[in-house]
Write an enzyme that holds these catalytic residues in place. Structure first.
Site, PDB file in Angstrom:
ATOM      1  N   ASP A  46      66.791  -9.577  24.883  1.00 14.51           N
ATOM      2  CA  ASP A  46      65.556  -9.168  25.568  1.00 14.51           C
ATOM      3  C   ASP A  46      64.647  -8.358  24.643  1.00 14.51           C
ATOM      4  OD1 ASP A  46      67.137  -6.918  25.388  1.00 14.51           O
ATOM      5  OD2 ASP A  46      66.677  -6.195  27.390  1.00 14.51           O
ATOM      6  N   HIS A  96      71.912 -16.160  34.876  1.00 13.85           N
ATOM      7  CA  HIS A  96      71.285 -16.373  33.565  1.00 13.85           C
ATOM      8  C   HIS A  96      70.061 -17.276  33.648  1.00 13.85           C
ATOM      9  CE1 HIS A  96      74.173 -14.207  31.079  1.00 13.85           C
ATOM     10  NE2 HIS A  96      75.089 -14.637  31.924  1.00 13.85           N
ATOM     11  N   ASP A 138      61.462  -3.962  24.457  1.00 15.49           N
ATOM     12  CA  ASP A 138      62.806  -4.205  24.973  1.00 15.49           C
ATOM     13  C   ASP A 138      62.707  -4.119  26.503  1.00 15.49           C
ATOM     14  OD1 ASP A 138      65.812  -4.344  24.318  1.00 15.49           O
ATOM     15  OD2 ASP A 138      65.671  -2.710  25.784  1.00 15.49           O
TER      16      ASP A 138
END
Length: 166
Positions: free
Chosen positions: A142, A112, A99
């Site tokens: 993610d 983004h 992560d």
């Protein structure tokens, strides 16, 4: 009394009829080709296009479009297959969950597009750090996961260190 015989010369008429029948035969063969061959060819071409489209749709349904990695559905299918093949006494399987810390801040501050570029870059680095038979997938956002087939704790530690180095 007498006999009268009359002979009519029809050789010209026969030749003309033969030419007309030959021409009509060619016309019928051409019409049959148009009626049967052209639709058959179109059907074959269309079925090829549909098979190709189906393959592409299957690929897209199993691949994350941003990173090119397997998506969650493909990862789940691969995992189920591996566990089924592995059996009870099969080789060890390791999972690494990754992560990205503070990824939301990247999206919020840089946009983004930069976040997407970062995810694609991380995906390439994860693949580079893994072994050939490891499965790397993006679960969403993610979050990434790596499934390591026939991996011991030391193998997982080495992969984790390579990921951190990358």
């Amino acid at each position: 009394s007498g006999v009268v015989e009359v002979y009519v010369d029809v050789t010209g008429l026969a030749a003309t009829l033969r030419e007309r029948f030959d021409w009509l035969s060619l016309l019928l063969i051409g019409a049959a080709a148009v009626v049967y061959l052209v639709p058959t060819l179109l059907l074959v071409l269309r079925s090829r296009q549909l098979r190709q489209r189906d393959r592409e749709l299957l690929r897209l349904s199993m691949q994350d479009p941003l990173t090119g990695l397997r998506n969650r559905a493909a990862f789940n299918a691969s995992t189920a297959t591996l566990f089924r093949v592995r059996g009870a006494d099969g080789p060890d399987i390791g999972l690494l969950f990754i992560d990205l810390d503070k990824f939301k801040e990247v999206n919020d501050t840089l946009g983004h597009d930069v976040g997407d570029q970062l995810l694609a870059h991380v995906a390439r680095k994860l693949e580079a750090a893994c072994r050939n038979n490891d499965i790397v997938a993006r679960l969403g956002g993610d979050e990434f996961v790596i499934l390591c087939w026939d991996a011991h704790v030391t193998d997982l530690q080495q992969i984790g260190e390579r990921i951190l180095d990358e």
